[in-house]
Scaffold this motif. Structure first.
Motif, PDB file in Angstrom:
ATOM      1  N   PRO A   6      -5.560 -12.226 -38.089  1.00  0.00           N
ATOM      2  CA  PRO A   6      -6.593 -11.403 -37.440  1.00  0.00           C
ATOM      3  C   PRO A   6      -5.992 -10.234 -36.655  1.00  0.00           C
ATOM      4  O   PRO A   6      -4.909 -10.347 -36.076  1.00  0.00           O
ATOM      5  N   THR A   7      -6.720  -9.156 -36.645  1.00  0.00           N
ATOM      6  CA  THR A   7      -6.299  -7.989 -35.860  1.00  0.00           C
ATOM      7  C   THR A   7      -7.128  -7.830 -34.595  1.00  0.00           C
ATOM      8  O   THR A   7      -6.666  -7.242 -33.613  1.00  0.00           O
ATOM      9  N   ASP A   8      -8.359  -8.380 -34.633  1.00  0.00           N
ATOM     10  CA  ASP A   8      -9.192  -8.327 -33.431  1.00  0.00           C
ATOM     11  C   ASP A   8      -8.519  -9.145 -32.328  1.00  0.00           C
ATOM     12  O   ASP A   8      -8.160 -10.306 -32.538  1.00  0.00           O
ATOM     13  N   PRO A   9      -8.313  -8.580 -31.136  1.00  0.00           N
ATOM     14  CA  PRO A   9      -7.563  -9.279 -30.073  1.00  0.00           C
ATOM     15  C   PRO A   9      -8.127 -10.640 -29.706  1.00  0.00           C
ATOM     16  O   PRO A   9      -7.378 -11.608 -29.551  1.00  0.00           O
ATOM     17  N   ALA A  10      -9.453 -10.724 -29.553  1.00  0.00           N
ATOM     18  CA  ALA A  10     -10.039 -12.017 -29.154  1.00  0.00           C
ATOM     19  C   ALA A  10      -9.861 -13.050 -30.258  1.00  0.00           C
ATOM     20  O   ALA A  10      -9.504 -14.206 -29.995  1.00  0.00           O
ATOM     21  N   THR A  11     -10.118 -12.615 -31.489  1.00  0.00           N
ATOM     22  CA  THR A  11      -9.973 -13.537 -32.628  1.00  0.00           C
ATOM     23  C   THR A  11      -8.517 -13.934 -32.801  1.00  0.00           C
ATOM     24  O   THR A  11      -8.202 -15.107 -33.082  1.00  0.00           O
ATOM     25  N   ARG A  12      -7.617 -12.966 -32.624  1.00  0.00           N
ATOM     26  CA  ARG A  12      -6.191 -13.267 -32.789  1.00  0.00           C
ATOM     27  C   ARG A  12      -5.707 -14.262 -31.727  1.00  0.00           C
ATOM     28  O   ARG A  12      -4.895 -15.153 -32.001  1.00  0.00           O
ATOM     29  N   ALA A  13      -6.208 -14.147 -30.501  1.00  0.00           N
ATOM     30  CA  ALA A  13      -5.817 -15.087 -29.440  1.00  0.00           C
ATOM     31  C   ALA A  13      -6.264 -16.503 -29.792  1.00  0.00           C
ATOM     32  O   ALA A  13      -5.511 -17.472 -29.612  1.00  0.00           O
ATOM     33  N   GLU A  14      -7.497 -16.609 -30.299  1.00  0.00           N
ATOM     34  CA  GLU A  14      -8.002 -17.931 -30.689  1.00  0.00           C
ATOM     35  C   GLU A  14      -7.189 -18.487 -31.858  1.00  0.00           C
ATOM     36  O   GLU A  14      -6.857 -19.675 -31.898  1.00  0.00           O
ATOM     37  N   TRP A  15      -6.852 -17.615 -32.807  1.00  0.00           N
ATOM     38  CA  TRP A  15      -6.051 -18.000 -33.978  1.00  0.00           C
ATOM     39  C   TRP A  15      -4.668 -18.490 -33.542  1.00  0.00           C
ATOM     40  O   TRP A  15      -4.180 -19.513 -34.012  1.00  0.00           O
ATOM     41  N   HIS A  16      -4.057 -17.778 -32.613  1.00  0.00           N
ATOM     42  CA  HIS A  16      -2.718 -18.136 -32.140  1.00  0.00           C
ATOM     43  C   HIS A  16      -2.730 -19.515 -31.454  1.00  0.00           C
ATOM     44  O   HIS A  16      -1.846 -20.364 -31.710  1.00  0.00           O
ATOM     45  N   VAL A  17      -3.742 -19.781 -30.632  1.00  0.00           N
ATOM     46  CA  VAL A  17      -3.859 -21.070 -29.947  1.00  0.00           C
ATOM     47  C   VAL A  17      -4.062 -22.202 -30.964  1.00  0.00           C
ATOM     48  O   VAL A  17      -3.460 -23.274 -30.836  1.00  0.00           O
ATOM     49  N   THR A  18      -4.881 -21.956 -31.956  1.00  0.00           N
ATOM     50  CA  THR A  18      -5.143 -22.987 -32.977  1.00  0.00           C
ATOM     51  C   THR A  18      -3.863 -23.319 -33.735  1.00  0.00           C
ATOM     52  O   THR A  18      -3.571 -24.498 -34.002  1.00  0.00           O
ATOM     53  N   ARG A  19      -3.078 -22.289 -34.103  1.00  0.00           N
ATOM     54  CA  ARG A  19      -1.808 -22.527 -34.806  1.00  0.00           C
ATOM     55  C   ARG A  19      -0.847 -23.342 -33.935  1.00  0.00           C
ATOM     56  O   ARG A  19      -0.152 -24.240 -34.423  1.00  0.00           O
ATOM     57  N   ILE A  20      -0.815 -23.056 -32.652  1.00  0.00           N
ATOM     58  CA  ILE A  20       0.074 -23.794 -31.735  1.00  0.00           C
ATOM     59  C   ILE A  20      -0.332 -25.265 -31.703  1.00  0.00           C
ATOM     60  O   ILE A  20       0.525 -26.165 -31.798  1.00  0.00           O
ATOM     61  N   ARG A  21      -1.631 -25.517 -31.570  1.00  0.00           N
ATOM     62  CA  ARG A  21      -2.083 -26.909 -31.501  1.00  0.00           C
ATOM     63  C   ARG A  21      -1.790 -27.653 -32.794  1.00  0.00           C
ATOM     64  O   ARG A  21      -1.341 -28.804 -32.773  1.00  0.00           O
ATOM     65  N   LEU A  22      -2.053 -27.019 -33.919  1.00  0.00           N
ATOM     66  CA  LEU A  22      -1.765 -27.661 -35.205  1.00  0.00           C
ATOM     67  C   LEU A  22      -0.269 -27.945 -35.341  1.00  0.00           C
ATOM     68  O   LEU A  22       0.137 -29.048 -35.732  1.00  0.00           O
ATOM     69  N   SER A  23       0.566 -26.970 -35.021  1.00  0.00           N
ATOM     70  CA  SER A  23       2.018 -27.123 -35.178  1.00  0.00           C
ATOM     71  C   SER A  23       2.578 -28.173 -34.231  1.00  0.00           C
ATOM     72  O   SER A  23       3.473 -28.954 -34.593  1.00  0.00           O
ATOM     73  N   SER A  24       2.059 -28.203 -33.013  1.00  0.00           N
ATOM     74  CA  SER A  24       2.544 -29.167 -32.030  1.00  0.00           C
ATOM     75  C   SER A  24       2.235 -30.597 -32.467  1.00  0.00           C
ATOM     76  O   SER A  24       3.116 -31.468 -32.458  1.00  0.00           O
ATOM     77  N   THR A  25       0.991 -30.831 -32.866  1.00  0.00           N
ATOM     78  CA  THR A  25       0.612 -32.186 -33.287  1.00  0.00           C
ATOM     79  C   THR A  25       1.332 -32.579 -34.563  1.00  0.00           C
ATOM     80  O   THR A  25       1.806 -33.717 -34.703  1.00  0.00           O
ATOM     81  N   LEU A  26       1.454 -31.623 -35.502  1.00  0.00           N
ATOM     82  CA  LEU A  26       2.113 -31.932 -36.771  1.00  0.00           C
ATOM     83  C   LEU A  26       3.591 -32.238 -36.570  1.00  0.00           C
ATOM     84  O   LEU A  26       4.144 -33.155 -37.198  1.00  0.00           O
TER      85      LEU A  26
END
Length: 869
Positions: A49-69
């Protein structure tokens, strides 16, 4: 805008997959969890995502997925790989702009790092990471709007830290964390996390030796999962199976583990979990003598664990297979050198010192095989390589070593040496029981003394000395029933130290199993043990053992009564008869013939129980029952007639004879007779101070026929009596009423638990009343009548220790229990109880009142008086 909406939907789906993956992990579905998380990660990686708000949400989701995985993949790739993955995630967290979100994400990464270290055995290193996770969460909580999701993270970290403290022996801190986790989850509407916390509290209770409390926690946890429509974690089933085995309930544990295996196989569960469950299932099958199943389960577990790479599990599974083959060989008498050689080769192949205990156990099996083969020199050479047990060696190790040394002494013709080994082994067993707290683990430890006791009786019986046989019978029989009623430790600090020692002992064994260092745990355990002994644990205040009864004391207490103590060695049945100062040994023929007559008599009495049998069937069954009663009478009491005369009797049965309702036998009809598990138990019950008369409590449970539950009629025999029925007959109110009662008449359906008396139960209005709950009464009722079910019925456990609700009451301090040994018709039961209570209220002694009541209709009133009377 269309692209942005699509990206938002993708991120939302990835976030949902993360939630489902976490739930699957908590439920023990490792494969499903990894699959869901990888799907979520793939979705997140597919957008940028390029939209700042969407990109922030995307970044947090990737962190949570990667951390749990990363945390989950450590299950297969090892903790080092998981920690590397989390290190990369920590770098990603630093790019998060929102400080509150950053705190929450840092907390998640620290939590997962702590879990990896905890699972790697680095408990002390894990706890600061859980501390850090909680600090981050608390900072997030203090600075922003609290959400259920945040409370869920706090609960999970409290749960994990509580587990770590428990494993480290810090029981108070562990309990505090887990209790707080349960309270927060309940307060903030997180039922699944509340169930998780209850589950973890059950694990804590099991580690400190409170098996009943552990099982209650597991039941509450499972009920919570089901009420919320959630999957019950398979690990809950595994741990419940372990708790049941710790309680000696091998049959029930086997059923529980079968259910877990079915679920795991259907879900294609993690091989390590499957292997663990199969290993426990093999042990349960071995305990119940289902040797084919034990061998099959051990073989499957060995193959799975070999693929997984758990060397300790492979060794344990192999050892169970060797135990099965050894038991079969010794039982059949066909012992091959190849089996002994296989055991020795296996022992030699194991790495020492890590698997030294397994190697020693295998050598002891080989030594027993060589003794049976007649190669005493080979057996002695093998035993020389078995080290003396260390302080933490399990009781199984100690008992097997004593048995090997005793059998070797017998083979060399050194009977005195053999008996000394047996005496020392039984003393070891006493020590374990004393230290574990009275009745705490008695059924489990009783298994280990069986063969020692059998060997002692055989050796002494060969000598034909009645007095010596009496002493040894008491020494081997009186294990459970020579304990005073269990009391709580009145020193909270001592109780805490004892709990810590127990938990640390478990942690050391687990660390050894997993190949982790035990040095720090051992040092901590030594320090806690030193503190416990300083506070008085070495005095053995829990479960103080009474001295085993001596003949002089028994003779003095008997007076005009006679004591008949039956014993069996292989197929030889004998009786030691004590009359006055005279002690005689009588040989009574085949033990199996007597056992078969007892079984057939019990079956006939069960068939006669219904109130309205057709007359032809009634005649046939009555003739058959009388025939078996006559046959037993002729074998057991005809040879003793001149010795016992018309005296009142104290009978100590053996094996299947525990199921004989003695008043049915012609010689004993109308004769006051009490039954006791040992002379020591009888002496303790007979000597017990009566104290104040105490009130009479009459209880009617739910679902009873009107005749059996007619407590109002029984109450008429007493000036004052507490009558409890309907909702008033709840567990709490009944327990309160029973404390200090003189007579407790309990008319309730019941479940006899043959594996462990403490888990037998009576059904009351709001659920089961367990024997272990009555055992916890400071002043148990002096006399208990179990009117509505055959809870005294015994399936004998090793060591000649009869189990059932009745015997649990005796061991807990009640002086006597009246109960049926087979089924009783509703009307027959009501009539017998009416006759009994009428005589009792008129002043008759219990044994006399019961003998008179039985004599009216012996075949349909198969009651016995247990304890004293």
């Amino acid at each position: 805008m269309t692209v942005a909406r699509d990206e938002t939907a993708v991120i939302r789906e990835a976030r949902e997959l993360h939630r489902r993956g976490v739930d699957a992990s908590c439920a023990g579905r490792h494969r499903d969890a990894v699959r869901l998380l990888r799907r979520g990660q793939s979705l997140a990686d597919a957008v940028d995502p390029t939209d700042p708000a969407t990109r922030a949400e995307w970044h947090v989701t990737r962190i949570r997925l990667s951390s749990t995985l990363a945390a989950l993949e450590a299950e297969t790739s090892g903790p080092a790989a998981g920690l590397d993955g989390l290190a990369r995630v920590r770098l990603l967290v630093e790019d998060v702009a929102d400080p509150l979100v950053k705190d929450e994400l840092r907390g998640g990464v620290e939590h997962n790092r702590g879990l990896l270290l905890l699972n790697a055995g680095l408990i002390e290193d894990a706890i600061p990471l859980f501390d850090s996770a909680l600090e981050n969460y608390e900072r997030r909580l203090a600075s922003g709007e609290p959400t259920p999701a945040l409370f869920e993270l706090i609960v999970k970290s409290l749960w994990s830290r509580g587990t770590a403290h428990t494993r480290l022996g810090s029981i108070a801190q562990g309990r505090q964390d887990l209790t707080r986790a349960l309270a927060l989850a309940t307060e903030h509407g997180l039922p699944s996390r509340a169930a998780d916390a209850s589950f973890a509290l059950g694990l804590l209770e099991l580690r400190v030796g409170d098996v009943p409390a552990s099982l209650r926690r597991y039941e509450a946890s499972e009920r919570s999962y089901r009420e919320e429509g959630l999957d019950v974690p398979v690990l809950l089933g595994l741990h419940r199976g372990q708790a049941l085995m710790a309680a000696g309930l091998a049959d029930e544990a086997g059923s529980q583990l079968d259910t877990v295996l079915t679920l795991l196989r259907a879900e294609r569960g993690v091989p390590r979990y499957l292997g663990n469950v199969e290993l426990y299932r093999a042990a349960a099958a071995y305990m119940t003598d289902d040797l084919d199943l034990a061998r099959a389960m051990a073989s499957s577990a060995r193959q799975r664990m070999r693929r997984w790479g758990c060397e300790t599990c492979v060794a344990n599974a192999t050892l169970i297979g060797l135990r099965v083959d050894t038991r079969l060989a010794l039982r059949s008498g066909r012992v091959s050198r190849s089996l002994s050689r296989r055991a020795v080769d296996f022992a030699d192949s194991l790495p020492v010192p890590r698997l030294a205990e397994q190697a020693a156990l295998a050598r002891m099996l080989a030594a027993r095989l060589e003794i049976r083969r007649g190669d005493v020199g080979a057996a002695e050479a093998i035993l020389d390589r078995v080290p003396r047990p260390g302080k933490l060696a399990p009781i199984d190790y100690r008992m097997l070593r004593r048995l090997c040394r005793a059998e070797l002494a017998v083979a060399r013709g050194r009977r005195g040496v053999a008996l000394a080994e047996i005496r020392a082994g039984l003393t070891d067993l006493d020590h374990v029981r004393d230290r574990m707290g009275g009745l705490d683990l008695l059924s489990g430890t009783a298994l280990h003394g069986r063969e020692l006791a059998e060997l002692a009786v055989r050796l002494v019986l060969d000598g034909g000395n009645a007095r010596r046989l009496f002493s040894w019978l008491e020494r081997t029989r009186a294990q459970t029933y020579r304990y005073e009623a269990l009391t709580r430790v009145d020193n909270p600090e001592l109780a805490e130290r004892i709990a810590e020692v127990r938990s640390l002992t478990q942690s050391i064994h687990q660390a050894e199993h997993d190949g982790h260092s035990t040095a720090a745990l051992r040092a901590r355990r030594t320090e806690r043990l030193r503190e416990a002994n300083r506070l008085g644990w070495h005095t053995g205040r829990w479960g103080r053992p009474r001295p085993v009864a001596g003949l002089t004391d028994v003779v003095a207490r008997l007076g005009d009564r006679a004591l008949v103590s039956f014993a069996a060695s292989e197929d030889d049945l004998v009786a030691v008869v004590v009359v006055g100062s005279d002690v005689r040994l009588a040989r009574l023929g085949s033990a199996e013939r007597a056992a078969e007559s007892a079984r057939m008599l019990n079956a006939d009495l069960n068939a006669l129980a219904p109130d309205h049998l057709p007359e032809p069937l009634l005649r046939v069954m009555s003739v058959s029952a009388r025939k078996q009663a006559d046959r037993l009478d002729a074998q057991l009491f005809a040879p003793l007639a001149e010795l016992i005369g018309e005296r009142e009797l104290v009978v100590v049965p053996t094996g299947a004879l525990y199921a004989v309702p003695w008043g049915v036998l012609p010689t004993l009809r109308g004769r006051p007779t009490v039954v006791a598990p040992s002379a020591t138990a009888w002496l303790a019950a007979d000597r017990a101070e009566g104290g104040p008369a105490g009130r009479t409590v009459l209880v009617r449970g739910p679902g009873l026929p009107a005749a059996v539950g007619e407590i109002d009629k029984l109450g008429a025999h007493y000036a004052t009596a507490a009558l409890m029925s309907g909702r008033q007959a709840s567990v709490a109110t009944v327990l309160e009423a029973l404390a200090g009662a003189g007579i407790a008449h309990l008319a309730a359906h019941g479940v006899h638990e043959p594996e462990n008396a403490l888990f037998s139960r009576l059904e009351l209005s709001d659920g089961p009343l367990y024997a272990h709950e009555m055992a916890g009464l400071a002043h148990p009722p002096r006399q208990v009548v179990l009117a509505a079910c055959e809870l005294a019925l015994n399936r004998i456990r090793p060591g000649d220790e009869p189990l059932g609700f009745a015997s649990a009451l005796l061991a807990s301090g009640s002086q006597m229990v009246v109960a049926p040994l087979s089924r009783v018709g509703d009307q027959a039961c009501a009539a017998a109880m009416d006759d009994y209570h009428r005589s009792l209220a008129a002043g008759a002694r219990p044994a006399v009142a019961l003998a008179d009541a039985i004599a009216v209709d012996p075949l349909r009133r198969p009651f016995v008086c247990l304890g004293s009377g």
